[in-house]
Design a protein around this motif. Structure first.
Motif, PDB file in Angstrom:
ATOM      1  N   THR A  76      -3.823  -8.122 -10.886  1.00 44.94           N
ATOM      2  CA  THR A  76      -4.133  -8.417 -10.455  1.00 44.94           C
ATOM      3  C   THR A  76      -4.183  -9.277  -8.381  1.00 44.94           C
ATOM      4  O   THR A  76      -4.537  -8.475  -7.592  1.00 44.94           O
ATOM      5  N   TYR A  77      -2.809  -9.249  -8.528  1.00 44.39           N
ATOM      6  CA  TYR A  77      -2.117  -9.861  -7.157  1.00 44.39           C
ATOM      7  C   TYR A  77      -2.245  -8.574  -6.204  1.00 44.39           C
ATOM      8  O   TYR A  77      -2.362  -8.895  -4.992  1.00 44.39           O
ATOM      9  N   LEU A  78      -1.560  -7.127  -6.460  1.00 45.15           N
ATOM     10  CA  LEU A  78      -1.179  -5.874  -6.500  1.00 45.15           C
ATOM     11  C   LEU A  78      -3.126  -5.988  -5.403  1.00 45.15           C
ATOM     12  O   LEU A  78      -3.015  -5.637  -4.108  1.00 45.15           O
ATOM     13  N   GLY A  79      -3.785  -5.892  -6.375  1.00 46.84           N
ATOM     14  CA  GLY A  79      -5.125  -5.619  -5.655  1.00 46.84           C
ATOM     15  C   GLY A  79      -6.283  -6.580  -4.842  1.00 46.84           C
ATOM     16  O   GLY A  79      -6.580  -5.465  -3.484  1.00 46.84           O
ATOM     17  N   LYS A  80      -5.613  -7.741  -4.955  1.00 53.09           N
ATOM     18  CA  LYS A  80      -6.139  -8.779  -4.043  1.00 53.09           C
ATOM     19  C   LYS A  80      -5.011  -8.259  -2.651  1.00 53.09           C
ATOM     20  O   LYS A  80      -5.849  -9.041  -1.460  1.00 53.09           O
ATOM     21  N   MET A  81      -3.663  -7.919  -2.401  1.00 49.38           N
ATOM     22  CA  MET A  81      -3.239  -6.929  -1.204  1.00 49.38           C
ATOM     23  C   MET A  81      -3.566  -5.654  -0.892  1.00 49.38           C
ATOM     24  O   MET A  81      -3.100  -4.875  -0.135  1.00 49.38           O
ATOM     25  N   GLY A  82      -4.811  -5.017  -1.600  1.00 47.16           N
ATOM     26  CA  GLY A  82      -4.957  -3.969  -2.060  1.00 47.16           C
ATOM     27  C   GLY A  82      -4.294  -2.800  -2.266  1.00 47.16           C
ATOM     28  O   GLY A  82      -3.909  -1.693  -1.601  1.00 47.16           O
ATOM     29  N   GLY A  83      -3.009  -2.953  -3.679  1.00 47.82           N
ATOM     30  CA  GLY A  83      -2.327  -2.143  -3.739  1.00 47.82           C
ATOM     31  C   GLY A  83      -2.665  -1.668  -4.648  1.00 47.82           C
ATOM     32  O   GLY A  83      -3.590  -1.999  -5.559  1.00 47.82           O
ATOM     33  N   THR A  84      -1.983  -0.598  -5.221  1.00 47.07           N
ATOM     34  CA  THR A  84      -2.172  -0.287  -7.194  1.00 47.07           C
ATOM     35  C   THR A  84      -0.615  -0.204  -8.173  1.00 47.07           C
ATOM     36  O   THR A  84       0.303  -0.291  -7.228  1.00 47.07           O
ATOM     37  N   ILE A  85      -0.730  -0.661  -9.083  1.00 47.81           N
ATOM     38  CA  ILE A  85       0.238  -0.672  -9.789  1.00 47.81           C
ATOM     39  C   ILE A  85      -0.473   0.913 -11.151  1.00 47.81           C
ATOM     40  O   ILE A  85      -1.257   0.539 -11.993  1.00 47.81           O
ATOM     41  N   ALA A  86       0.752   1.510 -11.407  1.00 48.07           N
ATOM     42  CA  ALA A  86       0.642   2.269 -12.364  1.00 48.07           C
ATOM     43  C   ALA A  86       2.269   2.595 -13.415  1.00 48.07           C
ATOM     44  O   ALA A  86       2.452   2.469 -13.104  1.00 48.07           O
ATOM     45  N   ALA A  87       1.837   2.600 -14.261  1.00 48.64           N
ATOM     46  CA  ALA A  87       2.715   3.093 -15.529  1.00 48.64           C
ATOM     47  C   ALA A  87       2.561   4.301 -15.971  1.00 48.64           C
ATOM     48  O   ALA A  87       1.610   4.971 -16.644  1.00 48.64           O
ATOM     49  N   SER A  88       3.924   4.603 -16.523  1.00 48.66           N
ATOM     50  CA  SER A  88       4.248   5.749 -17.230  1.00 48.66           C
ATOM     51  C   SER A  88       5.450   5.603 -17.571  1.00 48.66           C
ATOM     52  O   SER A  88       6.538   5.357 -17.142  1.00 48.66           O
ATOM     53  N   ASN A  89       5.025   7.342 -19.133  1.00 53.60           N
ATOM     54  CA  ASN A  89       7.104   6.508 -19.875  1.00 53.60           C
ATOM     55  C   ASN A  89       7.828   8.278 -19.397  1.00 53.60           C
ATOM     56  O   ASN A  89       7.142   9.408 -18.703  1.00 53.60           O
ATOM     57  N   THR A  90       8.812   8.070 -19.370  1.00 52.30           N
ATOM     58  CA  THR A  90      10.063   8.882 -18.976  1.00 52.30           C
ATOM     59  C   THR A  90      10.715   9.495 -19.242  1.00 52.30           C
ATOM     60  O   THR A  90      10.164   8.984 -20.955  1.00 52.30           O
TER      61      THR A  90
END
Length: 104
Positions: A76-90
């Motif tokens: 939510t915070y990142l979205g308000k700053m125009g950012g995104t977040i993603a998770a991936s398994n390595t």
């Protein structure tokens, strides 16, 4: 606050004694921070849901103070700053990638 939530999550899920690695990729218009911890992967059925409110894979999470809010707040915070977040398994854990717009 975003980094605090992600790092707390990484700390809870990493193999004891392993490091949490941060990497920065800088492009012309954005920057991406990758936060990687060595530990168990996110279960496949939760991978697309970990950023939803109330989602936690901790057994008895609400009794241990885990309410499934941290990753939701980070997104939510990142979205308000125009950012995104993603998770991936390595191959040896999990990576969270935070994409942020650069200011010139």
């Amino acid at each position: 606050d975003v980094f605090s939530h992600i790092l707390n999550n990484a700390d809870r899920h990493r193999h004891p004694g392993s490091v949490i690695r941060l990497e920065l990729e800088v492009g012309d218009i954005n920057a991406t921070v990758h936060i990687h911890n060595s530990g168990p992967p996110i279960r496949a059925e939760l991978l697309d849901k970990v950023f939803e409110y109330g989602v936690s894979d901790q057994p008895g999470g609400s009794h241990n103070g885990q309410r499934g809010q941290g990753l939701f707040v980070a997104k939510t915070y990142l979205g308000k700053m125009g950012g995104t977040i993603a998770a991936s398994n390595t191959k040896d854990g999990v990576c969270f990638s935070l994409n942020l717009q650069r200011v010139n």
